[in-house]
Design an enzyme around this catalytic site. Structure first.
Site, PDB file in Angstrom:
ATOM      1  N   ARG A  54       0.752  -0.996   0.101  1.00  0.00           N
ATOM      2  CA  ARG A  54       0.060   0.160   0.279  1.00  0.00           C
ATOM      3  C   ARG A  54       0.740   0.842   0.455  1.00  0.00           C
ATOM      4  O   ARG A  54       0.451   2.500  -1.013  1.00  0.00           O
ATOM      5  CB  ARG A  54      -1.374  -0.168   1.318  1.00  0.00           C
ATOM      6  N   THR A  55       1.890   1.322   0.971  1.00  0.00           N
ATOM      7  CA  THR A  55       2.392   2.667   1.241  1.00  0.00           C
ATOM      8  C   THR A  55       3.078   2.887  -0.299  1.00  0.00           C
ATOM      9  O   THR A  55       2.515   4.003  -0.805  1.00  0.00           O
ATOM     10  CB  THR A  55       3.071   2.474   1.840  1.00  0.00           C
ATOM     11  N   LYS A  83      26.641  -4.222  -2.491  1.00  0.00           N
ATOM     12  CA  LYS A  83      28.495  -4.294  -2.524  1.00  0.00           C
ATOM     13  C   LYS A  83      28.095  -3.634  -1.424  1.00  0.00           C
ATOM     14  O   LYS A  83      30.161  -2.972  -1.233  1.00  0.00           O
ATOM     15  CB  LYS A  83      28.405  -3.633  -3.958  1.00  0.00           C
ATOM     16  N   ARG A 104      11.358   4.123   3.185  1.00  0.00           N
ATOM     17  CA  ARG A 104      10.672   3.103   4.320  1.00  0.00           C
ATOM     18  C   ARG A 104      12.286   1.690   4.563  1.00  0.00           C
ATOM     19  O   ARG A 104      13.221   1.734   3.463  1.00  0.00           O
ATOM     20  CB  ARG A 104       9.947   1.602   3.564  1.00  0.00           C
ATOM     21  N   HIS A 132       5.401   5.147  11.669  1.00  0.00           N
ATOM     22  CA  HIS A 132       4.308   5.585  10.252  1.00  0.00           C
ATOM     23  C   HIS A 132       3.273   7.017   9.713  1.00  0.00           C
ATOM     24  O   HIS A 132       3.035   6.827  10.343  1.00  0.00           O
ATOM     25  CB  HIS A 132       3.617   3.941  10.071  1.00  0.00           C
TER      26      HIS A 132
HETATM   27  N1   CP Z   1      -0.241  -0.052   5.794  1.00  0.00           N
HETATM   28  C1   CP Z   1       1.099  -0.848   5.463  1.00  0.00           C
HETATM   29  O1   CP Z   1       1.993   0.478   5.665  1.00  0.00           O
HETATM   30  O2   CP Z   1       0.724  -0.897   4.078  1.00  0.00           O
HETATM   31  P1   CP Z   1       2.588  -2.130   3.732  1.00  0.00           P
HETATM   32  O3   CP Z   1       3.224  -2.472   4.390  1.00  0.00           O
HETATM   33  O4   CP Z   1       1.162  -2.494   2.667  1.00  0.00           O
HETATM   34  O5   CP Z   1       2.888   0.050   2.825  1.00  0.00           O
END
Ligand code: CP
Length: 309
Positions: A54-55, A83, A104, A132
């Site tokens: 999703r993110t 590397k 991320r 998050h």
């Molecule tokens: N909600 C969320 O962070 O989903 P993903 O890990 O799929 O990005």
């Protein structure tokens, strides 16, 4: 309306209540009119060192709908990290190619570190068990949209409250709106003390439970979370709690009419599929809202909020 131009988003506490409301109001405009190519001279770096559906996809769709181009990776094993290149050097390079970075990472604090290295703004798309913040923004959007307000709500959070970065961010954000918190978890996955202290220091009450059924009658929002196998240092501990909470349609008997079930997703088995058909399920719309909120964030941070119709 606040001005977010050039402002990193690493922790939800980097932004004020007014900033949240600015982003939410802008996201409403994108929900009504999602295709606004106002960033066609911009490049977004999308660096996912940890898996995501999703993110990553909603950020990349958000950038596409804004007319920006996207570079990056979702599989770090196909980059020069293999590397031995450091995060420092990776960010130095990508920031010289892009106007904004979305990142991320599996390590707590990696996004803060990257933002200190990067000359372009950086958005944290999840760092370890820490924060998050863009999920939190879309959670706020979803709560306001379904409840008509963010104020004075009873918010229940269920499951992995220890490692669940989304619930940590949400407690901090909702502390601006006089929320009452109800934490449901096995003892070993209780909400961390620093997050509970945050609520207390904001003058708010929280209550702790071990049964999901206890919060169903009064909650305005039940925020379910996955027990995150990948965060447990000891897999035997995971086995003990992995099926601690399984919500079914029957579990929700007697809930408030306008109660909504949220979940950052992915789910494993903590919400049975029969909940999807109830009027309480909101997790798929919640994920869709993420696209509008991420459009609002990218446009605001790049200084284009006033161009949004
Ligand atoms: N909600 C969320 O962070 O989903 P993903 O890990 O799929 O990005």
């Amino acid at each position: 309306m606040t001005n977010l131009k050039g402002k990193n988003l690493i922790s939800i506490t980097d932004y004020t209540k007014e900033d949240y409301l600015t982003v939410l109001d802008l996201a409403e405009k994108f929900e009504k009119n999602p295709n606004q190519p106002i960033l066609n001279d911009k490049v977004v770096g999308s660096l996912f060192f940890e898996p995501s559906t999703r993110t990553r996809l909603s950020f990349e769709t958000a950038a596409n709908r804004l007319g920006a181009r996207v570079i990056g990776f979702s599989n770090p094993s196909a980059t020069s990290l293999q590397k031995g290149e450091s995060l420092h050097d990776t960010i130095k390079m990508v920031s010289s190619y892009t106007d904004i970075i979305v990142m991320r990472h599996h390590k707590d604090g990696a996004s803060r570190y990257a933002s200190e290295v990067s000359p372009v703004p950086l958005i944290n798309a999840g760092d370890g068990a820490n924060q998050h913040p863009t999920q939190c923004m879309l959670d706020l959007y979803s709560i306001r949209k379904t409840q008509g307000t963010l104020d004075n709500l009873k918010i229940a959070m269920v499951g992995d409250l220890k490692y669940g970065r989304t619930v940590h961010s949400l407690v901090q954000a909702m502390s601006n709106f006089n929320a009452e918190f109800h934490f449901v978890s096995p003892e070993s996955l209780a909400m961390p003390e620093n997050v509970k202290n945050f609520a207390t220091n904001s003058g708010l009450k929280y209550y702790e439970y071990d049964k999901l059924e206890d919060v169903v009658p009064f909650a305005d929002i039940i925020y379910m979370t996955r027990i995150q196998k990948e965060r447990f240092p000891d897999q035997l501990e995971y086995e003990k709690v992995k099926n601690a909470y399984i919500m079914t349609a029957a579990t929700l008997k007697g809930c408030k009419d306008n109660m909504k079930v949220l979940h950052p997703l992915p789910r494993v088995n903590e919400i049975a599929m029969d909940v999807d058909k109830t009027p309480y399920a909101y997790y798929f719309q919640q994920a869709q809202n993420g696209m509008y909120v991420r459009q609002a964030l990218i446009a605001s941070i790049l200084g284009y909020a006033d161009k949004v119709k």
